[in-house]
Design a protein around this motif. Structure first.
Motif, PDB file in Angstrom:
ATOM      1  N   SER A   2       0.058 -15.872   3.002  1.00 46.77           N
ATOM      2  CA  SER A   2      -1.115 -16.726   3.177  1.00 46.77           C
ATOM      3  C   SER A   2      -2.313 -15.895   3.643  1.00 46.77           C
ATOM      4  CB  SER A   2      -0.810 -17.807   4.208  1.00 46.77           C
ATOM      5  OG  SER A   2      -0.841 -17.248   5.490  1.00 46.77           O
ATOM      6  N   LEU A   3      -3.401 -16.574   3.945  1.00 45.40           N
ATOM      7  CA  LEU A   3      -4.609 -15.882   4.414  1.00 45.40           C
ATOM      8  C   LEU A   3      -4.454 -15.349   5.829  1.00 45.40           C
ATOM      9  CD1 LEU A   3      -7.489 -18.154   3.081  1.00 45.40           C
ATOM     10  CD2 LEU A   3      -6.885 -15.861   2.315  1.00 45.40           C
ATOM     11  N   THR A   4      -3.540 -15.948   6.584  1.00 50.65           N
ATOM     12  CA  THR A   4      -3.355 -15.499   7.967  1.00 50.65           C
ATOM     13  C   THR A   4      -2.035 -14.742   8.079  1.00 50.65           C
ATOM     14  OG1 THR A   4      -2.320 -17.614   8.476  1.00 50.65           O
ATOM     15  CG2 THR A   4      -4.673 -17.401   8.972  1.00 50.65           C
ATOM     16  N   GLY A   5      -1.959 -13.865   9.079  1.00 48.69           N
ATOM     17  CA  GLY A   5      -0.732 -13.103   9.265  1.00 48.69           C
ATOM     18  C   GLY A   5      -1.051 -11.669   9.605  1.00 48.69           C
ATOM     19  N   ALA A   6      -0.011 -10.877   9.729  1.00 49.32           N
ATOM     20  CA  ALA A   6      -0.184  -9.488  10.163  1.00 49.32           C
ATOM     21  C   ALA A   6      -0.271  -8.549   8.963  1.00 49.32           C
ATOM     22  CB  ALA A   6       0.991  -9.087  11.046  1.00 49.32           C
ATOM     23  N   TYR A   7      -1.023  -7.470   9.141  1.00 51.32           N
ATOM     24  CA  TYR A   7      -1.104  -6.408   8.144  1.00 51.32           C
ATOM     25  C   TYR A   7       0.259  -5.716   8.055  1.00 51.32           C
ATOM     26  CZ  TYR A   7      -2.665  -2.083   5.874  1.00 51.32           C
ATOM     27  OH  TYR A   7      -2.816  -1.028   5.017  1.00 51.32           O
ATOM     28  N   ASP A   8       0.748  -5.531   6.832  1.00 46.46           N
ATOM     29  CA  ASP A   8       2.021  -4.832   6.629  1.00 46.46           C
ATOM     30  C   ASP A   8       1.739  -3.354   6.359  1.00 46.46           C
ATOM     31  OD1 ASP A   8       4.405  -3.772   5.860  1.00 46.46           O
ATOM     32  OD2 ASP A   8       4.633  -5.015   4.056  1.00 46.46           O
ATOM     33  N   PRO A   9       2.057  -2.468   7.310  1.00 47.23           N
ATOM     34  CA  PRO A   9       1.747  -1.049   7.111  1.00 47.23           C
ATOM     35  C   PRO A   9       2.562  -0.396   6.000  1.00 47.23           C
ATOM     36  CG  PRO A   9       2.916  -1.384   9.202  1.00 47.23           C
ATOM     37  CD  PRO A   9       2.688  -2.743   8.613  1.00 47.23           C
ATOM     38  N   ALA A  10       3.528  -1.130   5.450  1.00 46.01           N
ATOM     39  CA  ALA A  10       4.332  -0.591   4.343  1.00 46.01           C
ATOM     40  C   ALA A  10       3.877  -1.149   2.996  1.00 46.01           C
ATOM     41  CB  ALA A  10       5.806  -0.898   4.579  1.00 46.01           C
ATOM     42  N   ASN A  11       2.697  -1.797   2.948  1.00 40.08           N
ATOM     43  CA  ASN A  11       2.235  -2.298   1.645  1.00 40.08           C
ATOM     44  C   ASN A  11       1.918  -1.116   0.723  1.00 40.08           C
ATOM     45  OD1 ASN A  11      -0.849  -1.891   1.261  1.00 40.08           O
ATOM     46  ND2 ASN A  11      -0.706  -2.654   3.373  1.00 40.08           N
ATOM     47  N   ILE A  12       1.885  -1.393  -0.571  1.00 40.88           N
ATOM     48  CA  ILE A  12       1.782  -0.302  -1.568  1.00 40.88           C
ATOM     49  C   ILE A  12       0.549   0.568  -1.343  1.00 40.88           C
ATOM     50  CG2 ILE A  12       1.411   0.188  -4.026  1.00 40.88           C
ATOM     51  CD1 ILE A  12       3.126  -2.297  -4.623  1.00 40.88           C
ATOM     52  N   PHE A  13      -0.579  -0.048  -1.035  1.00 41.92           N
ATOM     53  CA  PHE A  13      -1.796   0.759  -0.886  1.00 41.92           C
ATOM     54  C   PHE A  13      -1.756   1.595   0.398  1.00 41.92           C
ATOM     55  CE2 PHE A  13      -4.441  -2.362  -3.677  1.00 41.92           C
ATOM     56  CZ  PHE A  13      -3.673  -2.005  -4.767  1.00 41.92           C
ATOM     57  N   ALA A  14      -1.157   1.045   1.462  1.00 43.85           N
ATOM     58  CA  ALA A  14      -0.990   1.828   2.687  1.00 43.85           C
ATOM     59  C   ALA A  14      -0.111   3.042   2.396  1.00 43.85           C
ATOM     60  CB  ALA A  14      -0.368   0.967   3.788  1.00 43.85           C
ATOM     61  N   ARG A  15       0.896   2.845   1.575  1.00 45.20           N
ATOM     62  CA  ARG A  15       1.804   3.956   1.234  1.00 45.20           C
ATOM     63  C   ARG A  15       1.099   4.977   0.348  1.00 45.20           C
ATOM     64  NH1 ARG A  15       7.543   2.317  -0.548  1.00 45.20           N
ATOM     65  NH2 ARG A  15       7.866   4.483   0.094  1.00 45.20           N
TER      66      ARG A  15
END
Ligand code: 5GP
Length: 145
Positions: A2-15
């Motif tokens: 959803s629009l709210t929530g925590a940033y996932d540091p393992a998302n593809i662009f972070a990787r």
């Protein structure tokens, strides 16, 4: 997601930013990275992301980061226009899963358009050949001001 929530540091662009996943880069500086979309909706589809922000979407981004991203998107779009001579281009930006977003690290799409070439579906385009992407990235990078 959803629009709210925590940033996932393992998302593809972070990787990609951490160098854990390869990407065909067009240009980068300390603040931004422009790289080729590996499932391009048209020839020359480029993504622009912040290297410093953990904003997942437009609602979360710091205004100064947004200004930097907007300028980087314009600079990249000018180079795309010069290098590939599209008849037009679309800037796209999706927010939240229901809004069409699939990678939750804020990004802008630069999608060159030609009247006689139908746009491939967002999230449904085939994977591009890496050599073709490298060649396009070189042409676009060579056209940067
Ligand atoms: P969104 O749907 O979040 O607006 O856009 C995410 C974009 O990232 C899509 O256009 C998709 O093709 C692209 N993408 C997904 N995985 C990868 C990847 O591993 N590398 C690159 N370069 N692009 C990706």
């Amino acid at each position: 997601m959803s629009l709210t929530g925590a940033y996932d540091p393992a998302n593809i662009f972070a990787r990609i930013l951490k160098g854990e996943i390869p990407a065909v880069k067009v240009w980068e500086d300390d603040d931004v990275l422009a790289f080729m979309d590996v499932f391009p909706q048209s020839e020359g589809h480029v993504l622009v992301i912040s290297k410093t922000s953990r904003a997942r979407n437009l609602l979360e981004v710091e205004p100064e980061v947004l200004a930097t991203l907007a300028a980087a998107t314009q600079r990249t779009a000018r180079a795309v226009a010069k290098a590939l001579s599209p008849e037009g281009f679309s800037i796209m930006q999706f927010n939240g899963e229901a809004g069409g977003q699939t990678v939750f690290h804020l990004h802008f799409h630069i999608i060159p358009r030609w009247a006689d070439r139908p746009l491939k579906g967002h999230g449904h385009a085939p994977m591009a050949d890496a050599d073709v992407l490298r060649s396009l990235a070189e042409r676009i990078a060579a056209a940067l001001d």
